[in-house]
Scaffold this motif. Structure first.
Motif, PDB file in Angstrom:
ATOM      1  N   VAL A  59      27.146  45.193  39.605  1.00 57.28           N
ATOM      2  CA  VAL A  59      28.459  45.576  40.123  1.00 57.28           C
ATOM      3  C   VAL A  59      29.309  46.173  39.007  1.00 57.28           C
ATOM      4  N   HIS A  60      29.962  47.264  39.291  1.00 53.88           N
ATOM      5  CA  HIS A  60      30.731  47.984  38.278  1.00 53.88           C
ATOM      6  C   HIS A  60      31.908  47.143  37.781  1.00 53.88           C
ATOM      7  N   GLN A  61      32.125  47.151  36.453  1.00 57.45           N
ATOM      8  CA  GLN A  61      33.147  46.308  35.850  1.00 57.45           C
ATOM      9  C   GLN A  61      34.552  46.647  36.339  1.00 57.45           C
ATOM     10  N   SER A  62      34.802  47.903  36.639  1.00 61.61           N
ATOM     11  CA  SER A  62      36.148  48.264  37.093  1.00 61.61           C
ATOM     12  C   SER A  62      36.485  47.621  38.425  1.00 61.61           C
ATOM     13  N   VAL A  63      35.468  47.424  39.280  1.00 60.76           N
ATOM     14  CA  VAL A  63      35.701  46.767  40.559  1.00 60.76           C
ATOM     15  C   VAL A  63      36.058  45.305  40.329  1.00 60.76           C
ATOM     16  N   LEU A  64      35.393  44.678  39.372  1.00 59.71           N
ATOM     17  CA  LEU A  64      35.692  43.286  39.070  1.00 59.71           C
ATOM     18  C   LEU A  64      37.106  43.135  38.509  1.00 59.71           C
ATOM     19  N   HIS A  65      37.536  44.093  37.727  1.00 57.73           N
ATOM     20  CA  HIS A  65      38.908  44.038  37.217  1.00 57.73           C
ATOM     21  C   HIS A  65      39.909  44.149  38.365  1.00 57.73           C
ATOM     22  N   ALA A  66      39.566  44.974  39.339  1.00 57.87           N
ATOM     23  CA  ALA A  66      40.437  45.055  40.507  1.00 57.87           C
ATOM     24  C   ALA A  66      40.449  43.738  41.265  1.00 57.87           C
ATOM     25  N   GLU A  67      39.259  43.090  41.340  1.00 57.04           N
ATOM     26  CA  GLU A  67      39.177  41.777  41.973  1.00 57.04           C
ATOM     27  C   GLU A  67      40.030  40.774  41.220  1.00 57.04           C
ATOM     28  N   GLY A  68      39.984  40.862  39.859  1.00 61.17           N
ATOM     29  CA  GLY A  68      40.793  39.954  39.060  1.00 61.17           C
ATOM     30  C   GLY A  68      42.269  40.127  39.330  1.00 61.17           C
ATOM     31  N   SER A  69      42.707  41.360  39.483  1.00 64.11           N
ATOM     32  CA  SER A  69      44.119  41.588  39.798  1.00 64.11           C
ATOM     33  C   SER A  69      44.490  40.978  41.142  1.00 64.11           C
ATOM     34  N   ALA A  70      43.569  41.067  42.100  1.00 64.19           N
ATOM     35  CA  ALA A  70      43.825  40.453  43.405  1.00 64.19           C
ATOM     36  C   ALA A  70      43.938  38.948  43.289  1.00 64.19           C
ATOM     37  N   LYS A  71      43.112  38.343  42.432  1.00 63.54           N
ATOM     38  CA  LYS A  71      43.168  36.893  42.237  1.00 63.54           C
ATOM     39  C   LYS A  71      44.543  36.493  41.741  1.00 63.54           C
ATOM     40  N   LEU A  72      45.052  37.276  40.810  1.00 59.04           N
ATOM     41  CA  LEU A  72      46.361  36.950  40.260  1.00 59.04           C
ATOM     42  C   LEU A  72      47.454  37.047  41.310  1.00 59.04           C
ATOM     43  N   ARG A  73      47.180  37.784  42.374  1.00 57.35           N
ATOM     44  CA  ARG A  73      48.191  37.931  43.423  1.00 57.35           C
ATOM     45  C   ARG A  73      48.100  36.825  44.466  1.00 57.35           C
ATOM     46  N   GLY A  74      47.198  35.838  44.285  1.00 61.82           N
ATOM     47  CA  GLY A  74      47.204  34.735  45.232  1.00 61.82           C
ATOM     48  C   GLY A  74      45.873  34.071  45.488  1.00 61.82           C
ATOM     49  N   GLU A  75      44.764  34.730  45.146  1.00 62.75           N
ATOM     50  CA  GLU A  75      43.469  34.106  45.339  1.00 62.75           C
ATOM     51  C   GLU A  75      43.156  33.177  44.158  1.00 62.75           C
ATOM     52  N   PRO A  76      42.130  32.327  44.274  1.00 60.11           N
ATOM     53  CA  PRO A  76      41.861  31.346  43.214  1.00 60.11           C
ATOM     54  C   PRO A  76      41.568  31.989  41.859  1.00 60.11           C
ATOM     55  N   TRP A  77      41.933  31.268  40.819  1.00 63.45           N
ATOM     56  CA  TRP A  77      41.626  31.700  39.457  1.00 63.45           C
ATOM     57  C   TRP A  77      40.218  31.241  39.106  1.00 63.45           C
ATOM     58  N   ARG A  78      39.397  32.176  38.671  1.00 64.93           N
ATOM     59  CA  ARG A  78      38.028  31.845  38.302  1.00 64.93           C
ATOM     60  C   ARG A  78      38.009  31.297  36.876  1.00 64.93           C
ATOM     61  N   CYS A  79      37.513  30.080  36.712  1.00 64.70           N
ATOM     62  CA  CYS A  79      37.438  29.428  35.411  1.00 64.70           C
ATOM     63  C   CYS A  79      35.981  29.232  35.023  1.00 64.70           C
ATOM     64  N   LEU A  80      35.595  29.763  33.876  1.00 59.97           N
ATOM     65  CA  LEU A  80      34.226  29.646  33.392  1.00 59.97           C
ATOM     66  C   LEU A  80      34.143  28.557  32.320  1.00 59.97           C
ATOM     67  N   PHE A  81      33.231  27.616  32.518  1.00 57.15           N
ATOM     68  CA  PHE A  81      32.926  26.589  31.520  1.00 57.15           C
ATOM     69  C   PHE A  81      31.613  26.971  30.843  1.00 57.15           C
ATOM     70  N   LEU A  82      31.657  27.301  29.563  1.00 54.19           N
ATOM     71  CA  LEU A  82      30.446  27.602  28.807  1.00 54.19           C
ATOM     72  C   LEU A  82      29.949  26.308  28.161  1.00 54.19           C
ATOM     73  N   VAL A  83      28.756  25.873  28.537  1.00 51.66           N
ATOM     74  CA  VAL A  83      28.264  24.545  28.149  1.00 51.66           C
ATOM     75  C   VAL A  83      27.002  24.680  27.304  1.00 51.66           C
ATOM     76  N   HIS A  84      27.094  24.253  26.058  1.00 49.90           N
ATOM     77  CA  HIS A  84      25.914  24.225  25.182  1.00 49.90           C
ATOM     78  C   HIS A  84      25.482  22.800  24.861  1.00 49.90           C
ATOM     79  N   SER A  85      26.295  21.814  25.267  1.00 51.38           N
ATOM     80  CA  SER A  85      26.017  20.418  24.918  1.00 51.38           C
ATOM     81  C   SER A  85      26.299  19.515  26.108  1.00 51.38           C
ATOM     82  N   VAL A  86      25.243  19.059  26.773  1.00 49.84           N
ATOM     83  CA  VAL A  86      25.451  18.111  27.871  1.00 49.84           C
ATOM     84  C   VAL A  86      25.967  16.782  27.328  1.00 49.84           C
TER      85      VAL A  86
END
Length: 451
Positions: A59-86
């Motif tokens: 998926v093209h990155q520019s579309v995801l940036h547009a999706e991110g802008s939509a999130k900021l307007r009311g949809e959930p905030w996507r939070c990434l947890f990077l896990v290297h140590s259980v």
């Protein structure tokens, strides 16, 4: 096809991909509490998530940036947890869990390899993956041969925020460095409940991750006062405190012995870091102790970086550690824990023998006695570290008679004379009763401000 038509098509396709991804995440969350019998189903859905990861890569990155802008307007905030140590996931688990049920957030967990002292390569992702499966945590696996490809995927995933587990850049690939992740908001919860040694405190404002963080969440005002004023510290309480306190007792050694001891060893066995590790001074003493008390269980919980140091040994030291492992494993009253699931054993055990560091504090949350093998050359404790030390019995690694005295005393049912000091520490660490809620609200407030 014109660029505008291509982008229009991608905008049509992308929401469906996201819905499928979230449906699989929801399915895994429903399975999370259904026990080990659902492990195969969790693995199956993890594989489906992996397939969707490949789709998202196209998926093209520019579309995801547009999706991110939509999130900021009311949809959930996507939070990434990077896990290297259980082993240190417990610092983030409750925050992830709170986000799962909070409509403001869309949590995504991803495992990555690590490189601890003693290791020449990035490794350990399989162990982290298996550990999260055991805990019922749905996750992606970022294991590309070139970690920059994983970074490219993260960018296309377009998280509004990222939690990384550790401020130490050398522990993970440079693809996940603070500089590389600074395209989005970074937040941090220390893998340790509090900085108990001073040399860590004085270097905090030099660490790239902490300098780039929007917010750093800490357990108590005392810790905030220790932190450099230049860092964006917020007092919320620490999620690991609640996680450890509510854990159910569990024990991997099946002897039926009444008294249970945990022995933990830190990786800093040499000089030049914090110099707490005393394994080479005490390992033969601990083996002899387990042999002397066959009616007592001894569970060895080494720091994961100590294990990588073991694997890098050669010559005489390798022969010594191989002989120790063989002797330890042959005893019926001994065991080894390496998967980070020590909260249950904490609850089930009666005594901790340790040389440092985080266990000195964490074990006291259960208000049980701690015997501290203390090297005289270790780096100084911080102010809060001095409070932690009040609740433990300091023993020189060379004075085995002191160790034998206290072990015999507690096996016989002796009352810990330091229990009041431990109670004071627990009161300090539990001032904030719902750390995860406080952290989510602080993030929500920060999301209202410009990036």
């Amino acid at each position: 096809m014109s660029k505008s038509l291509l982008l229009a098509g991608l905008r049509t396709i992308f929401p469906g991909i996201v819905r499928r991804y979230r449906q699989h995440m929801d399915g895994m969350n429903e399975l999370r509490n259904q026990g080990q019998s659902q492990r195969i189903e969790i693995e199956k859905i993890s594989a489906q998530l992996h397939q969707l990861q490949s789709v998202l890569d196209g998926v093209h990155q520019s579309v995801l940036h547009a999706e991110g802008s939509a999130k900021l307007r009311g949809e959930p905030w996507r939070c990434l947890f990077l896990v290297h140590s259980v082993e240190t996931w417990t610092s983030l688990h409750d925050v992830w869990l709170a986000m799962v049920s909070d409509p403001r957030f869309e949590p995504v967990v991803a495992t990555i390899p690590r490189q601890y002292p003693g290791s020449a390569i990035l490794e350990g992702e399989e162990d982290t993956h298996q550990g999260l499966l055991h805990l019922g945590v749905p996750h992606l696996r970022l294991t590309a041969a070139n970690a920059m490809d994983d970074l490219a995927f993260i960018r296309r995933l377009a998280p509004h925020m990222i939690f990384r587990q550790s401020p130490w850049e050398k522990d993970i690939s440079s693809a996940f460095s603070a500089a590389q992740l600074s395209f989005t908001r970074l937040y941090y919860i220390s893998y340790g409940i509090a900085p108990i040694v001073q040399h860590v405190v004085v270097m905090l404002d030099t660490l790239p991750l902490l300098r780039r963080c929007r917010k750093i969440f800490v357990v108590h005002e005392t810790v905030k006062k220790l932190m450099p004023a230049s860092l964006p510290v917020v007092v919320t309480g620490h999620p690991r405190v609640a996680y450890l306190q509510r854990a159910e007792p569990s024990w991997p050694i099946e002897t039926g012995n009444r008294f249970k001891i945990i022995w933990s060893a830190h990786h800093s066995t040499e000089t030049g870091w914090n110099d707490f590790g005393a394994f080479w001074q005490i390992y033969d003493t601990m083996l002899a102790l387990a042999q002397f008390y066959p009616d007592v269980d001894f569970l060895f919980s080494p720091h994961p970086a100590l294990l990588t140091r073991f694997n890098a040994l050669s010559g005489d030291k390798k022969e010594k550690i191989d002989a120790f492992r063989q002797s330890w494993d042959t005893l019926s009253n001994t065991g080894l824990i390496t998967n980070g699931n020590y909260a249950g054993p904490f609850k089930a055990s009666d005594l901790l023998i340790v040389d440092g560091l985080s266990f000195l504090l964490e074990y006291q949350l259960n208000q049980k006695p701690v015997l501290f093998f203390e090297r005289q050359d270790h780096t100084p404790f911080s102010i809060i570290g001095e409070e932690v030390k009040k609740g433990v019995h300091s023993i020189s690694p060379d004075h085995t008679d002191d160790l034998m005295y206290w072990v015999k005393y507690f096996i016989a049912g002796g009352i810990d004379p330091l229990e009041d000091d431990q109670k004071k520490l627990v009161e300090l660490l539990t001032t904030n009763k719902n750390p995860s809620a406080a952290i989510l609200n602080a993030i929500a407030d920060d999301m209202a401000s410009p990036f």
